[in-house]
Scaffold this active site. Sequence first.
Site, PDB file in Angstrom:
ATOM      1  CE  LYS A  38      -0.718  -0.048   5.099  1.00 28.12           C
ATOM      2  NZ  LYS A  38      -1.088  -0.579   6.161  1.00 28.12           N
ATOM      3  CE1 TYR A 264      11.342  32.673   0.653  1.00 28.13           C
ATOM      4  CE2 TYR A 264      11.025  30.185   1.275  1.00 28.13           C
ATOM      5  CZ  TYR A 264      11.308  31.579   0.272  1.00 28.13           C
ATOM      6  OH  TYR A 264      10.733  31.287  -0.546  1.00 28.13           O
TER       7      TYR A 264
HETATM    8  C1  LIG Z   1      -0.246  -1.617   6.734  1.00 28.14           C
HETATM    9  C2  LIG Z   1      -0.641  -3.067   7.217  1.00 28.14           C
HETATM   10  C3  LIG Z   1      -0.530  -4.305   6.967  1.00 28.14           C
HETATM   11  C4  LIG Z   1       1.044  -4.387   7.699  1.00 28.14           C
HETATM   12  O1  LIG Z   1       1.850  -3.571   8.465  1.00 28.14           O
HETATM   13  P1  LIG Z   1       3.766  -2.937   9.002  1.00 28.14           P
HETATM   14  O2  LIG Z   1       4.085  -3.304  10.273  1.00 28.14           O
HETATM   15  O3  LIG Z   1       3.941  -2.500   8.187  1.00 28.14           O
HETATM   16  O4  LIG Z   1       4.097  -5.338   8.595  1.00 28.14           O
HETATM   17  C5  LIG Z   1      -0.630  -5.537   7.834  1.00 28.14           C
HETATM   18  N1  LIG Z   1      -2.176  -5.716   7.928  1.00 28.14           N
HETATM   19  C6  LIG Z   1      -2.418  -4.245   8.119  1.00 28.14           C
HETATM   20  C7  LIG Z   1      -4.468  -4.397   8.467  1.00 28.14           C
HETATM   21  C8  LIG Z   1      -2.422  -3.073   7.705  1.00 28.14           C
HETATM   22  O5  LIG Z   1      -2.890  -2.137   7.636  1.00 28.14           O
END
Ligand SMILES: *Cc1c(COP(=O)(O)O)cnc(C)c1O
Length: 369
Positions: A38, A264
């Site tokens: 993601k 700035y």
């Molecule tokens: C983002 C997510 C993961 C991955 O988690 P990590 O700590 O990055 O390994 C796993 N399960 C769900 C439901 C998530 O939203």
Amino acid sequence: MSKAQQTVLEINLKSLEHNYTYLRSKLKPSTKFMGVVKAYAYGSDSVKLSQKLVALGAEYLAVAYAEEGVVLRDAGIKVPILVLHAQTVSFDTIIDKCLEPTIYSERILKGFVIAAKNKGQKNYPIHLKFNTGLNRLGFDESDITSIIAHLNQTDAVKVTSIFSHLAASEDLNEKEFTVNQIHKFQKIITKIDNALPYATFKHLANTSGILNYPEAHFDLVRSGIGINGFGNDQSEDQKLIPIATLKTNISQIHHLAANESVGYNRAYTSNKKIVSATLPIGHADGIGRIYGNGNGFVSINGKTAHIIGNTCMDMIMVDVTDIECNEGDEVIIFGPSSSATKLAEQARTISYELITGISQRVKRVFVEK
Ligand SMILES: *Cc1c(COP(=O)(O)O)cnc(C)c1O
């Protein structure tokens, strides 16, 4: 080789392989691996990472939103893709692209069954998510009876897996809470298994769940930060390799007299002579204003240079008074030798936020060595 004269996020696919192999070594041979890609695979590149993960043997991928899955399908990725946060507006897209939705509420279940029927689907794969303590998305255990009743009325969908998500798997002070989540999940599994006429697979662990709770591996694990090379723990960090290096080059060096200001709002002045270096990266690239005024730092020729003054949209200035360097020299913002976790701590945040926040303006380049 000439030096890159541009800010780049260099992604090392060999390091990805190392991380995958390390995480996989923690699993029973029968446990499957879901690469969580993601948010551009945590700021890197979801297509490149997915292709590599599939080549390495990852059986599943996951994205947060349907559109992220569309990108993977359009790039020719064939493995099953779980959409962690399915939304009503994306049901048709999910079905058209053979993505697999997380069903986390009565509203989503009803809506998805209708969408699947409308598209003439039979046994469309869905994944039921239960809330065991994170209180973010998921059915309650008490919803099981009505879920089953609903499922019994249709053959448009078929449950592929049952899952939940740990709230504090990286924090061993919360061990009791996590163990309780695992027990709650086991209870849910038993009830579902007794009620459904077919088998489903079960999953609970994210990266820290893989590392800290072997009893939570079940049939599949979901890793995002781990494949990116972070273990949420100092000793695990030693065994993983951050895949991304954010680097740039010095655009200009200024020799400033005492009491001259930098940037700035004249936010920085020194009562002595200093040397500053201007770098082509700013808050529009993901290095926010919180890193300004001494909070954040970069590495130049192996030495730490602190950001001085306010972070600009497209540039930062760093103090190189005590560093031997020239215009054009390479600058590392974070990477395997310059921990993104440490830099993130300066902004009171975590590696996840820093790496996912590197904006799409920064060119992604890939190396495999
Ligand atoms: C983002 C997510 C993961 C991955 O988690 P990590 O700590 O990055 O390994 C796993 N399960 C769900 C439901 C998530 O939203």
